[in-house]
Structure formats: C-alpha cells, structure tokens
Design a protein around this motif. Structure first.
Motif, PDB file in Angstrom:
ATOM      1  N   ALA A   1      40.088  30.458  47.727  1.00  0.00           N
ATOM      2  CA  ALA A   1      39.603  29.332  48.527  1.00  0.00           C
ATOM      3  C   ALA A   1      38.093  29.183  48.390  1.00  0.00           C
ATOM      4  O   ALA A   1      37.538  28.153  48.766  1.00  0.00           O
ATOM      5  N   LEU A   2      37.435  30.202  47.836  1.00  0.00           N
ATOM      6  CA  LEU A   2      35.979  30.211  47.733  1.00  0.00           C
ATOM      7  C   LEU A   2      35.464  30.044  46.312  1.00  0.00           C
ATOM      8  O   LEU A   2      34.391  29.482  46.102  1.00  0.00           O
ATOM      9  N   ILE A   3      36.208  30.568  45.353  1.00  0.00           N
ATOM     10  CA  ILE A   3      35.769  30.492  43.949  1.00  0.00           C
ATOM     11  C   ILE A   3      36.941  30.094  43.066  1.00  0.00           C
ATOM     12  O   ILE A   3      38.099  30.269  43.438  1.00  0.00           O
ATOM     13  N   THR A   4      36.618  29.577  41.895  1.00  0.00           N
ATOM     14  CA  THR A   4      37.659  29.199  40.955  1.00  0.00           C
ATOM     15  C   THR A   4      37.144  29.331  39.532  1.00  0.00           C
ATOM     16  O   THR A   4      35.936  29.495  39.300  1.00  0.00           O
ATOM     17  N   ASN A   5      38.047  29.249  38.589  1.00  0.00           N
ATOM     18  CA  ASN A   5      37.729  29.261  37.172  1.00  0.00           C
ATOM     19  C   ASN A   5      38.932  28.707  36.431  1.00  0.00           C
ATOM     20  O   ASN A   5      40.065  28.932  36.844  1.00  0.00           O
ATOM     21  N   GLN A   6      38.674  28.000  35.341  1.00  0.00           N
ATOM     22  CA  GLN A   6      39.777  27.416  34.576  1.00  0.00           C
ATOM     23  C   GLN A   6      40.537  28.464  33.759  1.00  0.00           C
ATOM     24  O   GLN A   6      41.686  28.270  33.411  1.00  0.00           O
ATOM     25  N   ASN A   7      39.876  29.579  33.459  1.00  0.00           N
ATOM     26  CA  ASN A   7      40.481  30.620  32.648  1.00  0.00           C
ATOM     27  C   ASN A   7      41.418  31.477  33.509  1.00  0.00           C
ATOM     28  O   ASN A   7      41.000  32.084  34.496  1.00  0.00           O
ATOM     29  N   TYR A   8      42.670  31.547  33.101  1.00  0.00           N
ATOM     30  CA  TYR A   8      43.687  32.279  33.856  1.00  0.00           C
ATOM     31  C   TYR A   8      43.324  33.754  33.997  1.00  0.00           C
ATOM     32  O   TYR A   8      43.504  34.340  35.058  1.00  0.00           O
TER      33      TYR A   8
ATOM     34  N   ALA B   1      31.334  46.437  45.093  1.00  0.00           N
ATOM     35  CA  ALA B   1      30.200  45.826  44.381  1.00  0.00           C
ATOM     36  C   ALA B   1      30.694  44.739  43.422  1.00  0.00           C
ATOM     37  O   ALA B   1      30.069  43.683  43.290  1.00  0.00           O
ATOM     38  N   GLU B   2      31.820  44.975  42.766  1.00  0.00           N
ATOM     39  CA  GLU B   2      32.391  43.970  41.853  1.00  0.00           C
ATOM     40  C   GLU B   2      32.832  42.731  42.631  1.00  0.00           C
ATOM     41  O   GLU B   2      32.625  41.604  42.187  1.00  0.00           O
TER      42      GLU B   2
ATOM     43  N   GLN C   1      41.465  37.958  38.137  1.00  0.00           N
ATOM     44  CA  GLN C   1      40.615  39.042  38.638  1.00  0.00           C
ATOM     45  C   GLN C   1      40.354  38.912  40.144  1.00  0.00           C
ATOM     46  O   GLN C   1      40.071  39.896  40.811  1.00  0.00           O
ATOM     47  N   PHE C   2      40.421  37.698  40.679  1.00  0.00           N
ATOM     48  CA  PHE C   2      40.139  37.512  42.099  1.00  0.00           C
ATOM     49  C   PHE C   2      41.296  36.890  42.862  1.00  0.00           C
ATOM     50  O   PHE C   2      41.216  36.712  44.074  1.00  0.00           O
ATOM     51  N   ASN C   3      42.367  36.591  42.192  1.00  0.00           N
ATOM     52  CA  ASN C   3      43.462  35.820  42.769  1.00  0.00           C
ATOM     53  C   ASN C   3      44.039  36.407  44.057  1.00  0.00           C
ATOM     54  O   ASN C   3      44.399  35.676  44.964  1.00  0.00           O
ATOM     55  N   ARG C   4      44.129  37.723  44.178  1.00  0.00           N
ATOM     56  CA  ARG C   4      44.745  38.332  45.361  1.00  0.00           C
ATOM     57  C   ARG C   4      43.725  38.978  46.294  1.00  0.00           C
ATOM     58  O   ARG C   4      44.091  39.696  47.203  1.00  0.00           O
ATOM     59  N   LYS C   5      42.475  38.719  46.063  1.00  0.00           N
ATOM     60  CA  LYS C   5      41.439  39.316  46.898  1.00  0.00           C
ATOM     61  C   LYS C   5      41.180  38.442  48.134  1.00  0.00           C
ATOM     62  O   LYS C   5      41.318  37.235  48.085  1.00  0.00           O
ATOM     63  N   VAL C   6      40.797  39.112  49.212  1.00  0.00           N
ATOM     64  CA  VAL C   6      40.545  38.439  50.483  1.00  0.00           C
ATOM     65  C   VAL C   6      39.245  38.989  51.055  1.00  0.00           C
ATOM     66  O   VAL C   6      38.985  40.184  50.988  1.00  0.00           O
ATOM     67  N   THR C   7      38.435  38.105  51.599  1.00  0.00           N
ATOM     68  CA  THR C   7      37.213  38.534  52.269  1.00  0.00           C
ATOM     69  C   THR C   7      37.458  38.589  53.772  1.00  0.00           C
ATOM     70  O   THR C   7      38.315  37.875  54.295  1.00  0.00           O
TER      71      THR C   7
END
Length: 147
Positions: A69-76, A117-118, A81-87
C-alpha cells in the motif's frame, strides 16, 4: 438367538451411542475449521497506538499497513521482496499524506537488525521517513521526533 425386540433395542443403543460420540467429538465427523481470528495488533502495539492518537489528534494513525500500500514496482521479482511485509504504524496528515512510518521493535526483533535495516531501506528509497522505537516513547518525545 435375538428376537425382534432385542434387535430393535440393540439398534437404538448403537444410534444413541453414535449420537453421543458426535456430540462429544464433533471434529471427528464434521469438517475442521480452517480460519481463526487473531488480534490485529499486539497489546504492546495497542499501547503505542493509543500514545500516537494522543500525541497527534489532528492526524490519522494507521496500524499494520502493507508495504504494497506504500510502495510499488513494475518488476515482479522486486515486488516479491516486499509483497508480504507489513509496517506497524503509518502517521498521516489531515490530507492523508504519509508523515512518518513507525516501527515498534519488541524483543522478538533481537537478531533481526539486518532484516529491519533492509525493510527501512526499501521505505526510505521510496521517500518515506522511518522511525524505530524499542519502547513506547512519551507524547513529548513523539512530537519532538516526528514534527
């Protein structure tokens, strides 16, 4: 051997026993539950949420926001790398613009400093400011750190 009344009594006894087993052990005969409720935030995070609401009454506080909901990228591969991460928390101004992303590190984060950090780096590259706390700061400290 058995007369008709004994056979009927035996059948009724078997049916009653089966009914009792079904009542006592329903999971043996019915489909098992696959989905269970869980808390949206931990009790520790609940305290931080309350503190953020108190510190920033003119802002919106969101909890458990997906990175997608915060970042995106066209490359699958990059999205993966961030698809299942939650802040933990996102603080929005009155116009719903992100002011800051807040991570609350409880003891489960020990040894995960590189991963954290990542995660921060991804969000910072997208232009967000990320703050990490290991304990719940005072209202004054939150206001000082964020505004």
């Amino acid at each position: 051997m058995f007369d008709l009344s004994q056979s009927i009594f035996f059948i009724i006894g078997c049916l009653a026993s089966f009914a009792l087993i079904c009542i006592l052990f329903p999971r043996l005969f019915f489909s098992k539950q696959k989905y269970f409720p869980k808390r949206v935030i931990t009790p520790f995070e609940s305290k931080m949420y309350t503190r953020l609401i108190s510190a920033f009454p003119q802002h919106h506080v969101l909890a458990q926001v997906a990175f997608s909901a915060l970042i995106t990228n066209q490359n699958y591969k990059i999205r993966n790398q961030f698809n299942r991460k939650v802040t933990d928390f996102v603080l929005l101004d009155k116009d719903c613009n992100v002011v800051v992303i807040i991570e609350l590190d409880d003891p489960s984060h020990l040894g995960k400093e590189k991963e954290d950090a990542e995660r921060d780096s991804m969000l910072q590259e997208a232009g967000y400011r990320v703050l990490r706390y290991t304990s719940i700061p005072s209202i004054h400290n939150l206001q000082k750190d964020i505004l």
